[in-house]
Design a protein around this motif. Structure first.
Motif, PDB file in Angstrom:
ATOM      1  N   SER A  33       0.850  -1.192   0.000  1.00  0.00           N
ATOM      2  CA  SER A  33       0.000   0.000   0.000  1.00  0.00           C
ATOM      3  C   SER A  33       0.881   1.235   0.000  1.00  0.00           C
ATOM      4  O   SER A  33       2.010   1.202   0.494  1.00  0.00           O
ATOM      5  N   GLY A  34       0.358   2.320  -0.513  1.00  0.00           N
ATOM      6  CA  GLY A  34       1.063   3.588  -0.479  1.00  0.00           C
ATOM      7  C   GLY A  34       0.952   4.280   0.868  1.00  0.00           C
ATOM      8  O   GLY A  34       1.585   5.293   1.105  1.00  0.00           O
ATOM      9  N   LYS A  35       0.133   3.722   1.778  1.00  0.00           N
ATOM     10  CA  LYS A  35      -0.050   4.322   3.098  1.00  0.00           C
ATOM     11  C   LYS A  35       1.034   3.855   4.061  1.00  0.00           C
ATOM     12  O   LYS A  35       1.510   2.732   3.978  1.00  0.00           O
ATOM     13  N   LYS A  36       1.399   4.723   4.988  1.00  0.00           N
ATOM     14  CA  LYS A  36       2.327   4.361   6.057  1.00  0.00           C
ATOM     15  C   LYS A  36       1.614   3.401   7.021  1.00  0.00           C
ATOM     16  O   LYS A  36       0.388   3.397   7.089  1.00  0.00           O
ATOM     17  N   PRO A  37       2.360   2.592   7.776  1.00  0.00           N
ATOM     18  CA  PRO A  37       1.737   1.598   8.658  1.00  0.00           C
ATOM     19  C   PRO A  37       0.688   2.155   9.616  1.00  0.00           C
ATOM     20  O   PRO A  37      -0.389   1.581   9.756  1.00  0.00           O
ATOM     21  N   ASP A  38       0.967   3.286  10.273  1.00  0.00           N
ATOM     22  CA  ASP A  38      -0.009   3.821  11.224  1.00  0.00           C
ATOM     23  C   ASP A  38      -1.275   4.306  10.536  1.00  0.00           C
ATOM     24  O   ASP A  38      -2.381   4.130  11.043  1.00  0.00           O
ATOM     25  N   GLU A  39      -1.151   4.868   9.364  1.00  0.00           N
ATOM     26  CA  GLU A  39      -2.310   5.339   8.605  1.00  0.00           C
ATOM     27  C   GLU A  39      -3.165   4.152   8.144  1.00  0.00           C
ATOM     28  O   GLU A  39      -4.392   4.181   8.249  1.00  0.00           O
ATOM     29  N   PRO A  59       3.723  -1.822  18.198  1.00  0.00           N
ATOM     30  CA  PRO A  59       4.857  -1.518  17.331  1.00  0.00           C
ATOM     31  C   PRO A  59       5.744  -2.760  17.204  1.00  0.00           C
ATOM     32  O   PRO A  59       5.961  -3.487  18.172  1.00  0.00           O
ATOM     33  N   HIS A  60       6.243  -2.994  16.003  1.00  0.00           N
ATOM     34  CA  HIS A  60       7.060  -4.175  15.744  1.00  0.00           C
ATOM     35  C   HIS A  60       8.064  -3.853  14.654  1.00  0.00           C
ATOM     36  O   HIS A  60       7.661  -3.457  13.555  1.00  0.00           O
ATOM     37  N   LYS A  61       9.340  -3.999  14.953  1.00  0.00           N
ATOM     38  CA  LYS A  61      10.418  -3.694  13.997  1.00  0.00           C
ATOM     39  C   LYS A  61      10.159  -2.340  13.374  1.00  0.00           C
ATOM     40  O   LYS A  61      10.115  -1.345  14.055  1.00  0.00           O
ATOM     41  N   SER A  62       9.924  -2.316  12.074  1.00  0.00           N
ATOM     42  CA  SER A  62       9.664  -1.050  11.388  1.00  0.00           C
ATOM     43  C   SER A  62       8.204  -0.951  10.973  1.00  0.00           C
ATOM     44  O   SER A  62       7.872  -0.443   9.915  1.00  0.00           O
ATOM     45  N   GLY A  63       7.311  -1.431  11.814  1.00  0.00           N
ATOM     46  CA  GLY A  63       5.903  -1.390  11.466  1.00  0.00           C
ATOM     47  C   GLY A  63       5.007  -1.650  12.660  1.00  0.00           C
ATOM     48  O   GLY A  63       5.351  -1.317  13.794  1.00  0.00           O
ATOM     49  N   ILE A  64       3.870  -2.271  12.385  1.00  0.00           N
ATOM     50  CA  ILE A  64       2.845  -2.513  13.406  1.00  0.00           C
ATOM     51  C   ILE A  64       2.286  -3.912  13.231  1.00  0.00           C
ATOM     52  O   ILE A  64       2.030  -4.356  12.102  1.00  0.00           O
ATOM     53  N   LYS A  65       2.076  -4.585  14.344  1.00  0.00           N
ATOM     54  CA  LYS A  65       1.300  -5.820  14.347  1.00  0.00           C
ATOM     55  C   LYS A  65      -0.065  -5.460  14.918  1.00  0.00           C
ATOM     56  O   LYS A  65      -0.160  -4.844  15.972  1.00  0.00           O
ATOM     57  N   MET A  66      -1.106  -5.838  14.194  1.00  0.00           N
ATOM     58  CA  MET A  66      -2.469  -5.492  14.583  1.00  0.00           C
ATOM     59  C   MET A  66      -3.252  -6.772  14.804  1.00  0.00           C
ATOM     60  O   MET A  66      -3.432  -7.550  13.877  1.00  0.00           O
ATOM     61  N   VAL A  67      -3.697  -7.004  16.040  1.00  0.00           N
ATOM     62  CA  VAL A  67      -4.492  -8.177  16.369  1.00  0.00           C
ATOM     63  C   VAL A  67      -5.953  -7.749  16.375  1.00  0.00           C
ATOM     64  O   VAL A  67      -6.360  -6.876  17.141  1.00  0.00           O
TER      65      VAL A  67
END
Length: 119
Positions: A33-39, A59-67
């Motif tokens: 996706s063209g969106k950043k992880p938080d967006e 937060p995880h490494k250079s991104g996000i884990k979403m449960v």
């Protein structure tokens, strides 16, 4: 009566999967996706929050884990692994009961919609 028994059987087969169990399944979505992880995570959470409550964002490494929570319980139904890339995010969706044709398509629909759409 038969439909009630069928529904209980489906719930029993789904069981209480853990995040680790879900992550061992093949991803049902693997996109960029063209969106950043938080967006991207905020977009998916906004859509799913109406029926499932808030997701757990870590937060995880250079991104996000979403449960993502199950609709009927507080157990996890899906995991979104969202990693930052130079021009957006790489996204992998893992779902509990991913091989069950009767599972809800709400998480996949929200994840797909948020690739480029707005909530």
């Amino acid at each position: 009566m038969k439909w009630g028994a069928w529904g209980l059987a489906v719930l029993a087969l789904g069981g209480c999967a853990t995040v680790s169990d879900i992550q061992q399944t093949p991803p049902t979505l693997n996109v960029i996706s063209g969106k950043k992880p938080d967006e991207y995570a905020r977009c998916v959470d906004t859509i799913l929050n109406k029926s499932r409550g808030p997701s757990l964002l870590t937060p995880h490494k250079s991104g996000i884990k979403m449960v993502v929570r199950d609709r009927l319980s507080s157990s996890p139904a899906a995991l979104l692994d969202i990693e930052e890339r130079s021009s957006g995010s790489s996204i992998k969706l893992y779902e509990s009961m991913s091989n069950n044709p009767l599972r809800s398509g709400a998480v996949l629909d929200a994840a797909t919609h948020c690739i480029s759409g707005q909530p």
